[in-house]
Design an enzyme around this catalytic site. Structure first.
Site, PDB file in Angstrom:
ATOM      1  N   PHE A 183       0.804  -1.227   0.000  1.00  0.00           N
ATOM      2  CA  PHE A 183       0.000   0.000   0.000  1.00  0.00           C
ATOM      3  C   PHE A 183       0.834   1.272   0.000  1.00  0.00           C
ATOM      4  O   PHE A 183       0.314   2.352  -0.291  1.00  0.00           O
ATOM      5  CB  PHE A 183      -0.936   0.023   1.227  1.00  0.00           C
ATOM      6  CG  PHE A 183      -0.227   0.410   2.504  1.00  0.00           C
ATOM      7  CD1 PHE A 183      -0.024   1.753   2.825  1.00  0.00           C
ATOM      8  CD2 PHE A 183       0.256  -0.555   3.381  1.00  0.00           C
ATOM      9  CE1 PHE A 183       0.649   2.117   3.986  1.00  0.00           C
ATOM     10  CE2 PHE A 183       0.931  -0.196   4.545  1.00  0.00           C
ATOM     11  CZ  PHE A 183       1.126   1.136   4.841  1.00  0.00           C
ATOM     12  N   LYS A 221      -1.351  -7.073  -9.504  1.00  0.00           N
ATOM     13  CA  LYS A 221      -2.308  -7.146  -8.400  1.00  0.00           C
ATOM     14  C   LYS A 221      -1.956  -5.997  -7.457  1.00  0.00           C
ATOM     15  O   LYS A 221      -1.037  -6.099  -6.659  1.00  0.00           O
ATOM     16  CB  LYS A 221      -2.183  -8.497  -7.695  1.00  0.00           C
ATOM     17  CG  LYS A 221      -3.439  -8.984  -6.998  1.00  0.00           C
ATOM     18  CD  LYS A 221      -3.911  -8.123  -5.844  1.00  0.00           C
ATOM     19  CE  LYS A 221      -3.163  -8.325  -4.556  1.00  0.00           C
ATOM     20  NZ  LYS A 221      -3.577  -7.369  -3.503  1.00  0.00           N
ATOM     21  N   GLU A 271      -4.937  -3.788  -2.185  1.00  0.00           N
ATOM     22  CA  GLU A 271      -6.384  -3.604  -2.045  1.00  0.00           C
ATOM     23  C   GLU A 271      -6.700  -2.325  -1.264  1.00  0.00           C
ATOM     24  O   GLU A 271      -7.839  -1.882  -1.239  1.00  0.00           O
ATOM     25  CB  GLU A 271      -7.015  -4.828  -1.372  1.00  0.00           C
ATOM     26  CG  GLU A 271      -6.612  -5.084   0.082  1.00  0.00           C
ATOM     27  CD  GLU A 271      -5.263  -5.826   0.219  1.00  0.00           C
ATOM     28  OE1 GLU A 271      -4.548  -5.962  -0.793  1.00  0.00           O
ATOM     29  OE2 GLU A 271      -4.955  -6.237   1.361  1.00  0.00           O
ATOM     30  N   LYS A 272      -5.675  -1.725  -0.644  1.00  0.00           N
ATOM     31  CA  LYS A 272      -5.932  -0.509   0.138  1.00  0.00           C
ATOM     32  C   LYS A 272      -5.925   0.752  -0.721  1.00  0.00           C
ATOM     33  O   LYS A 272      -6.545   1.744  -0.370  1.00  0.00           O
ATOM     34  CB  LYS A 272      -4.901  -0.391   1.258  1.00  0.00           C
ATOM     35  CG  LYS A 272      -4.984  -1.549   2.242  1.00  0.00           C
ATOM     36  CD  LYS A 272      -4.187  -1.276   3.496  1.00  0.00           C
ATOM     37  CE  LYS A 272      -4.394  -2.365   4.529  1.00  0.00           C
ATOM     38  NZ  LYS A 272      -3.666  -3.610   4.186  1.00  0.00           N
ATOM     39  N   SER A 316       5.131  -7.083   3.116  1.00  0.00           N
ATOM     40  CA  SER A 316       5.599  -7.539   4.427  1.00  0.00           C
ATOM     41  C   SER A 316       6.299  -8.897   4.322  1.00  0.00           C
ATOM     42  O   SER A 316       6.156  -9.619   3.333  1.00  0.00           O
ATOM     43  CB  SER A 316       4.399  -7.679   5.363  1.00  0.00           C
ATOM     44  OG  SER A 316       3.543  -8.702   4.873  1.00  0.00           O
ATOM     45  N   CYS A 351       9.552   1.797   3.259  1.00  0.00           N
ATOM     46  CA  CYS A 351      10.403   0.670   3.648  1.00  0.00           C
ATOM     47  C   CYS A 351      11.827   1.148   3.881  1.00  0.00           C
ATOM     48  O   CYS A 351      12.615   0.465   4.505  1.00  0.00           O
ATOM     49  CB  CYS A 351      10.380  -0.404   2.581  1.00  0.00           C
ATOM     50  SG  CYS A 351      11.136   0.145   1.080  1.00  0.00           S
ATOM     51  N   GLU A 405       9.009  -4.368  12.937  1.00  0.00           N
ATOM     52  CA  GLU A 405       8.914  -3.175  12.085  1.00  0.00           C
ATOM     53  C   GLU A 405       7.685  -2.386  12.544  1.00  0.00           C
ATOM     54  O   GLU A 405       6.578  -2.930  12.576  1.00  0.00           O
ATOM     55  CB  GLU A 405       8.748  -3.617  10.624  1.00  0.00           C
ATOM     56  CG  GLU A 405       8.662  -2.448   9.651  1.00  0.00           C
ATOM     57  CD  GLU A 405       8.491  -2.906   8.186  1.00  0.00           C
ATOM     58  OE1 GLU A 405       7.815  -3.926   7.956  1.00  0.00           O
ATOM     59  OE2 GLU A 405       9.033  -2.226   7.302  1.00  0.00           O
TER      60      GLU A 405
HETATM   61  P1  NAD Z   1       1.358  -6.640   2.914  1.00  0.00           P
HETATM   62  O1  NAD Z   1       2.336  -7.755   2.901  1.00  0.00           O
HETATM   63  O2  NAD Z   1       0.302  -6.649   3.943  1.00  0.00           O
HETATM   64  O3  NAD Z   1       0.613  -6.578   1.493  1.00  0.00           O
HETATM   65  C1  NAD Z   1       1.353  -6.640   0.281  1.00  0.00           C
HETATM   66  C2  NAD Z   1       0.570  -7.429  -0.753  1.00  0.00           C
HETATM   67  O4  NAD Z   1       0.490  -8.791  -0.360  1.00  0.00           O
HETATM   68  C3  NAD Z   1      -0.856  -6.933  -0.939  1.00  0.00           C
HETATM   69  O5  NAD Z   1      -1.131  -6.890  -2.300  1.00  0.00           O
HETATM   70  C4  NAD Z   1      -1.691  -7.958  -0.193  1.00  0.00           C
HETATM   71  O6  NAD Z   1      -2.943  -8.143  -0.781  1.00  0.00           O
HETATM   72  C5  NAD Z   1      -0.859  -9.227  -0.280  1.00  0.00           C
HETATM   73  N1  NAD Z   1      -0.955 -10.064   0.928  1.00  0.00           N
HETATM   74  C6  NAD Z   1      -0.930  -9.650   2.218  1.00  0.00           C
HETATM   75  N2  NAD Z   1      -0.985 -10.694   3.055  1.00  0.00           N
HETATM   76  C7  NAD Z   1      -1.034 -11.810   2.287  1.00  0.00           C
HETATM   77  C8  NAD Z   1      -1.088 -13.211   2.582  1.00  0.00           C
HETATM   78  N3  NAD Z   1      -1.111 -13.661   3.827  1.00  0.00           N
HETATM   79  N4  NAD Z   1      -1.126 -14.069   1.548  1.00  0.00           N
HETATM   80  C9  NAD Z   1      -1.099 -13.624   0.284  1.00  0.00           C
HETATM   81  N5  NAD Z   1      -1.048 -12.311  -0.051  1.00  0.00           N
HETATM   82  C10 NAD Z   1      -1.012 -11.409   0.938  1.00  0.00           C
HETATM   83  O7  NAD Z   1       2.225  -5.302   2.968  1.00  0.00           O
HETATM   84  P2  NAD Z   1       1.699  -3.798   3.119  1.00  0.00           P
HETATM   85  O8  NAD Z   1       1.221  -3.595   4.512  1.00  0.00           O
HETATM   86  O9  NAD Z   1       0.833  -3.439   2.010  1.00  0.00           O
HETATM   87  O10 NAD Z   1       3.074  -2.990   2.915  1.00  0.00           O
HETATM   88  C11 NAD Z   1       3.940  -2.671   3.975  1.00  0.00           C
HETATM   89  C12 NAD Z   1       5.140  -3.589   4.012  1.00  0.00           C
HETATM   90  O11 NAD Z   1       5.815  -3.541   2.761  1.00  0.00           O
HETATM   91  C13 NAD Z   1       6.176  -3.187   5.032  1.00  0.00           C
HETATM   92  O12 NAD Z   1       6.661  -4.346   5.663  1.00  0.00           O
HETATM   93  C14 NAD Z   1       7.269  -2.530   4.206  1.00  0.00           C
HETATM   94  O13 NAD Z   1       8.556  -2.553   4.780  1.00  0.00           O
HETATM   95  C15 NAD Z   1       7.211  -3.349   2.986  1.00  0.00           C
HETATM   96  N6  NAD Z   1       7.799  -2.659   1.856  1.00  0.00           N
HETATM   97  C16 NAD Z   1       9.010  -3.074   1.411  1.00  0.00           C
HETATM   98  C17 NAD Z   1       9.627  -2.429   0.361  1.00  0.00           C
HETATM   99  C18 NAD Z   1      10.948  -2.866  -0.141  1.00  0.00           C
HETATM  100  O14 NAD Z   1      11.306  -2.498  -1.251  1.00  0.00           O
HETATM  101  N7  NAD Z   1      11.699  -3.655   0.626  1.00  0.00           N
HETATM  102  C19 NAD Z   1       8.982  -1.357  -0.263  1.00  0.00           C
HETATM  103  C20 NAD Z   1       7.726  -0.960   0.208  1.00  0.00           C
HETATM  104  C21 NAD Z   1       7.146  -1.638   1.275  1.00  0.00           C
END
Ligand code: NAD
Length: 513
Positions: A167, A191, A194-195, A244, A299, A399
């Protein structure tokens, strides 16, 4: 108005709904999902429902895969110069609509308009870089490896690839993925989070306007189920994930088991080491910007400060400066930081701050109870600073992903480096110093993928790659830059012989002579 958000398809059913429903993009058409389940996209500053995002059905997902698969043969054979020119047009269109994109990001994600512009701009740079793909994907050639025999290698696209987004950067991260993938000749299924799926749809509209053929870029919405379907589908060759660790490691495992390539950028705990010889003014400003910018939801946010020796007393100046930051809805021109993404995120952040207090950290600045006039329902947290944090505390190990700075102390550079290296994450780390010798030691010994020297958020431009390491990354080909091109291509090596062929048969292994 809300009803004209999706400009190319004003008559479609998803626009006639109130609130509007975010369309899928399948085979060049923006289509309303038949799904009866949908999730509200909520403006985090007001709690207003901006739109609804459908949980795309399995049949619709399969249709997107078929569309991408069918588009692949002619797209991979489309001259690279034509593919590049579509990117050249796309970058122009993104510039044209920059403010519109930024406004959508602020509405759905919450960050300030200026920061939202940066979100678009850092993605735009990947589109610009993709305009040079012909050079970036060049192969190698060695003439006369044996008499009359030459060997060359070419980089070819993989086929259907997919991207799964977080998101926090609704424009930049989709743009880390599909421009590189499609300019290499792949077709793509995106994909979005969703937020905040709006920016992805707007970018796809621009890509279509730029001339991207139908089926080359497809978009499907949803959460865990659609992600699992992407991992399992045998037609999809590679997955680009950012988010994440929980989701990233699940996707990495599940998709790798199916033989797919995966690049997975995950969570972080980025440390900034402050040396007493650093420029105090510049360092404190950098810490504020990198800790509280985007409400800490980057991140590469610098979420943990390690003060070395006498610099420890600077924490009081940091608190004074942090008090001066303006917390407001991102749409307001005076906002320095906006709300966090959701009520749940706010609760989690507040709980982690409390756990720090309960385990002995000092709460020097507490933003948890802030009320923003005119936006009383927003998920706001003001700048929050915890000092005397130790490595065993939950608020250090987890985090936080909010506007919270964790402060620690170290007696020496050596101690500070040890703290950073013992942390499981390895996304980024920065040092603030005026000593070249100190900076060099840090750069050599620190275990992090992206290193800043007097630079708080060292996110590389697209001619390099985004190189998080340790628990912050899984896979071996990083995002964008040369590694990104390698991720979205596979090597074919050709050995050719053009000479008057000798007579006779030898069944021995050919050796060069
Ligand atoms: P998230 O993992 O909750 O969601 C990311 C994606 O994964 C979404 O599209 C979501 O629908 C999907 N998803 C979530 N849980 C899932 C599951 N159990 N099974 C399958 N799909 C699932 O992450 P977020 O809250 O949207 O983003 C924040 C996180 O992203 C933080 O941890 C941040 O550090 C990380 N991030 C990392 C970078 C990088 O380049 N390292 C960049 C931006 C964000």
């Amino acid at each position: 108005s809300a009803n004209s958000r999706f400009s190319t398809a004003t008559e479609s059913s998803f626009n006639r709904r109130t609130p509007p429903r975010v369309p899928n993009l399948i085979g060049g058409a923006f289509v309303d999902s038949k799904s009866t389940s949908a999730i509200d996209v909520i403006n985090p500053a007001t709690q207003e429902v901006v739109s609804q995002v459908p949980l795309t059905t399995n049949e619709e997902f399969k249709a997107a895969v078929v569309a991408a698969k069918q588009a692949f043969p002619s797209w991979r054979n489309t001259p690279i110069t034509t593919r590049q020119r579509i990117m050249l047009k796309l970058q122009e269109l993104i510039r044209r609509d920059m403010d519109k994109l930024a406004k959508n990001i602020t509405t759905e994600q919450g960050k300030t308009l200026k920061d939202a512009n940066g979100d678009v701009f850092r993605g735009l740079e990947v589109v610009e870089h993709s305009c040079g793909m012909a050079t970036l994907q060049m192969g190698e050639y060695v003439p006369n490896v044996a008499n009359g025999i030459d060997t060359y290698s070419v980089r070819e696209p993989l086929g259907v690839c997919a991207g799964i987004c977080p998101f926090n950067f609704p424009a930049m991260i989709p743009l880390w993925m599909f421009p590189v993938a499609v300019t290499c000749g792949n077709t793509f299924i995106l994909k979005p989070s969703e937020k905040d799926p709006g920016a992805s749809i707007m970018l796809a509209e621009l890509a279509m306007e730029a001339g991207l053929p139908h089926g080359v870029l497809n978009i499907v919405h949803g959460t865990n189920d659609i992600v699992n379907a992407i991992c399992d589908d045998d037609n999809i060759r590679a997955i680009s994930f950012v988010g994440s660790n929980t989701a990233g490691m699940h996707i990495y495992g599940r998709a790798s088991a199916k033989g797919k390539r995966v690049q997975s950028n995950m969570g972080a705990k980025n440390h900034g080491i402050v040396m007493p010889d650093s420029n105090k003014e510049a360092t404190l400003n950098a810490l504020l910007a990198a800790g509280f910018g985007a409400a800490g939801q980057r991140c590469m946010a610098l979420s943990t400060i390690v003060f070395v020796g006498d610099s420890e007393s600077w924490v009081n100046d940091l608190v004074e400066r942090a008090k001066g930051l303006k917390v407001n809805a991102g749409i307001e021109p005076d906002a320095d930081l906006g709300p966090v993404i959701s009520k749940e995120a706010k609760e989690r952040i507040c709980r982690l701050v409390q756990s720090g207090v309960d385990s002995g950290a000092k709460l020097l600045l507490d933003g948890r109870n802030i009320v923003v006039p005119g936006y009383e329902k927003g998920n706001f947290i003001g700048p929050t600073i915890l000092s005397d944090v130790t490595a065993d505390m939950e608020c250090y190990k987890e985090e936080i992903f909010g506007p919270v700075l964790i402060c620690m102390k170290a007696d020496s550079l050596e101690d500070a480096i040890n703290i950073v290296n013992r942390n499981k994450y390895g996304n980024g780390a920065s040092i603030f110093t005026t000593s070249g010798a100190v900076a060099r030691k840090f750069q050599t010994e620190i275990e992090a993928g992206q290193v800043g020297i007097n630079v708080p958020i060292p996110v590389p431009l697209p001619f390099f790659s985004f190189t998080g390491s340790k628990a912050s990354f899984a896979g071996d080909l990083n995002f964008y830059g040369k590694a990104g091109v390698n991720f979205f291509t596979q090597i074919k090596t050709v050995t050719q012989q053009w000479k008057d062929l000798p007579g006779g048969v030898s069944l021995a292994m050919p050796t060069s002579q």
